[in-house]
Motif scaffolding. Structure first.
Motif, mmCIF file in Angstrom:
data_model
loop_
_atom_site.group_PDB
_atom_site.id
_atom_site.type_symbol
_atom_site.label_atom_id
_atom_site.label_comp_id
_atom_site.label_asym_id
_atom_site.label_seq_id
_atom_site.Cartn_x
_atom_site.Cartn_y
_atom_site.Cartn_z
ATOM 1 N N GLY A 1 0.792 -1.215 0.000
ATOM 2 C CA GLY A 1 0.000 0.000 0.000
ATOM 3 C C GLY A 1 0.826 1.268 0.000
ATOM 4 N N GLY A 2 2.112 1.127 0.230
ATOM 5 C CA GLY A 2 3.001 2.282 0.272
ATOM 6 C C GLY A 2 3.515 2.687 -1.093
ATOM 7 N N SER A 3 4.415 3.661 -1.091
ATOM 8 C CA SER A 3 4.975 4.213 -2.329
ATOM 9 C C SER A 3 6.490 4.204 -2.278
ATOM 10 C CB SER A 3 4.483 5.646 -2.548
ATOM 11 O OG SER A 3 3.079 5.696 -2.687
ATOM 12 N N LEU A 4 7.076 4.188 -3.453
ATOM 13 C CA LEU A 4 8.523 4.242 -3.597
ATOM 14 C C LEU A 4 8.818 4.907 -4.926
ATOM 15 C CD1 LEU A 4 10.697 3.114 -1.644
ATOM 16 C CD2 LEU A 4 10.867 1.111 -3.136
ATOM 17 N N ARG A 5 9.913 5.631 -4.982
ATOM 18 C CA ARG A 5 10.288 6.319 -6.218
ATOM 19 C C ARG A 5 11.681 5.870 -6.620
ATOM 20 N NH1 ARG A 5 8.025 10.965 -8.448
ATOM 21 N NH2 ARG A 5 9.327 12.067 -9.973
ATOM 22 N N LEU A 6 11.792 5.355 -7.829
ATOM 23 C CA LEU A 6 13.083 4.966 -8.385
ATOM 24 C C LEU A 6 13.559 6.043 -9.348
ATOM 25 C CD1 LEU A 6 12.400 1.195 -9.240
ATOM 26 C CD2 LEU A 6 13.201 2.188 -7.092
ATOM 27 N N SER A 7 14.856 6.225 -9.403
ATOM 28 C CA SER A 7 15.460 7.161 -10.351
ATOM 29 C C SER A 7 16.500 6.444 -11.183
ATOM 30 C CB SER A 7 16.113 8.336 -9.609
ATOM 31 O OG SER A 7 15.157 9.174 -9.033
ATOM 32 N N CYS A 8 16.649 6.899 -12.409
ATOM 33 C CA CYS A 8 17.672 6.349 -13.296
ATOM 34 C C CYS A 8 18.423 7.490 -13.952
ATOM 35 C CB CYS A 8 17.038 5.454 -14.350
ATOM 36 S SG CYS A 8 18.249 4.715 -15.486
ATOM 37 N N ALA A 9 19.742 7.459 -13.841
ATOM 38 C CA ALA A 9 20.610 8.402 -14.532
ATOM 39 C C ALA A 9 21.468 7.589 -15.507
ATOM 40 C CB ALA A 9 21.484 9.140 -13.527
ATOM 41 N N ILE A 10 22.170 8.279 -16.393
ATOM 42 C CA ILE A 10 23.083 7.573 -17.277
ATOM 43 C C ILE A 10 24.493 8.111 -17.080
ATOM 44 C CG2 ILE A 10 21.386 6.896 -19.005
ATOM 45 C CD1 ILE A 10 22.322 9.246 -20.723
ATOM 46 N N SER A 11 25.470 7.236 -17.330
ATOM 47 C CA SER A 11 26.856 7.555 -16.980
ATOM 48 C C SER A 11 27.488 8.581 -17.900
ATOM 49 C CB SER A 11 27.699 6.272 -17.008
ATOM 50 O OG SER A 11 27.658 5.695 -18.314
ATOM 51 N N ARG A 12 26.988 8.705 -19.108
ATOM 52 C CA ARG A 12 27.536 9.679 -20.042
ATOM 53 C C ARG A 12 26.467 10.057 -21.049
ATOM 54 N NH1 ARG A 12 32.162 6.824 -23.528
ATOM 55 N NH2 ARG A 12 31.979 8.779 -24.666
ATOM 56 N N GLY A 13 26.629 11.224 -21.625
ATOM 57 C CA GLY A 13 25.649 11.691 -22.592
ATOM 58 C C GLY A 13 24.479 12.375 -21.920
ATOM 59 N N THR A 14 23.513 12.712 -22.743
ATOM 60 C CA THR A 14 22.339 13.431 -22.284
ATOM 61 C C THR A 14 21.151 12.496 -22.266
ATOM 62 O OG1 THR A 14 23.209 15.450 -23.297
ATOM 63 C CG2 THR A 14 20.882 15.437 -22.686
ATOM 64 N N ILE A 15 20.552 12.346 -21.082
ATOM 65 C CA ILE A 15 19.468 11.379 -20.950
ATOM 66 C C ILE A 15 18.274 11.738 -21.814
ATOM 67 C CG2 ILE A 15 18.264 12.427 -18.985
ATOM 68 C CD1 ILE A 15 18.124 9.560 -17.776
ATOM 69 N N SER A 16 18.161 13.024 -22.161
ATOM 70 C CA SER A 16 17.021 13.455 -22.967
ATOM 71 C C SER A 16 17.055 12.899 -24.382
ATOM 72 C CB SER A 16 16.943 14.973 -23.009
ATOM 73 O OG SER A 16 18.124 15.509 -23.572
ATOM 74 N N SER A 17 18.185 12.338 -24.814
ATOM 75 C CA SER A 17 18.263 11.770 -26.153
ATOM 76 C C SER A 17 18.043 10.257 -26.142
ATOM 77 C CB SER A 17 19.604 12.096 -26.808
ATOM 78 O OG SER A 17 20.668 11.520 -26.082
ATOM 79 N N TYR A 18 17.643 9.748 -24.991
ATOM 80 C CA TYR A 18 17.418 8.305 -24.859
ATOM 81 C C TYR A 18 15.979 8.013 -24.460
ATOM 82 C CZ TYR A 18 22.450 7.563 -24.995
ATOM 83 O OH TYR A 18 23.769 7.516 -25.377
ATOM 84 N N ALA A 19 15.396 7.008 -25.135
ATOM 85 C CA ALA A 19 14.194 6.408 -24.577
ATOM 86 C C ALA A 19 14.637 5.635 -23.341
ATOM 87 C CB ALA A 19 13.545 5.458 -25.575
ATOM 88 N N MET A 20 13.816 5.645 -22.321
ATOM 89 C CA MET A 20 14.168 4.973 -21.077
ATOM 90 C C MET A 20 13.057 4.014 -20.675
ATOM 91 S SD MET A 20 17.113 6.309 -20.474
ATOM 92 C CE MET A 20 17.450 5.727 -18.816
ATOM 93 N N GLY A 21 13.465 2.914 -20.111
ATOM 94 C CA GLY A 21 12.483 1.927 -19.693
ATOM 95 C C GLY A 21 12.834 1.324 -18.349
ATOM 96 N N TRP A 22 11.829 0.819 -17.694
ATOM 97 C CA TRP A 22 12.006 0.083 -16.449
ATOM 98 C C TRP A 22 11.488 -1.338 -16.648
ATOM 99 C CZ3 TRP A 22 14.636 1.686 -12.256
ATOM 100 C CH2 TRP A 22 14.896 3.049 -12.130
#
Length: 123
Positions: A15-36
């Motif tokens: 019933g609770g909540s959790l927030r995951l974050s993903c960064a990338i080691s190089r480059g600009t994340i805005s140029s990548y599709a991202m998935g979980w």
């Protein structure tokens, strides 16, 4: 080589909540599709949510629709997965994946994968 890096996993009650974050080691994340994706013990890895590189398209597994939200957080240079109304069956290792200029559609595949972060939901 681009390396997605996950953070934010942990233990939470049902019933609770959790927030995951993903960064990338190089480059600009805005140029990548991202998935979980996630993999529970004894099960195959499954798609959870995806977002296109432009952010205009999102995809969700039926099991998480209306509970999880994937979003681009430009100020943090991350892509986050907000998980609400968590259930014990959400327990798994969650992996972040990246696809350069991708659509986010899980059927199209992802190029780069993170090491995973554990999410455990207790009763």
């Amino acid at each position: 080589q681009v390396q997605p890096v996950e953070s934010g996993g942990g233990l939470v009650q049902a019933g609770g909540s959790l927030r995951l974050s993903c960064a990338i080691s190089r480059g600009t994340i805005s140029s990548y599709a991202m998935g979980w994706f996630r993999q529970a013990p004894g099960k195959e890895r499954e798609f959870v949510a995806g977002i296109s590189w432009r952010g205009q398209s999102t995809y969700y597994a039926d099991s998480v629709k209306n509970r999880f939200i994937i979003s681009r957080e430009n100020a943090k240079n991350t892509v986050d997965l907000q998980m609400n109304s968590l259930k014990p069956e959400d327990t798994a290792v969650y992996y972040c994946a990246a696809d350069h200029y991708g659509s986010g559609d899980p059927t199209r595949g992802y190029e780069y994968w993170g090491q995973g972060t554990q999410v455990t939901v207790s009763l």
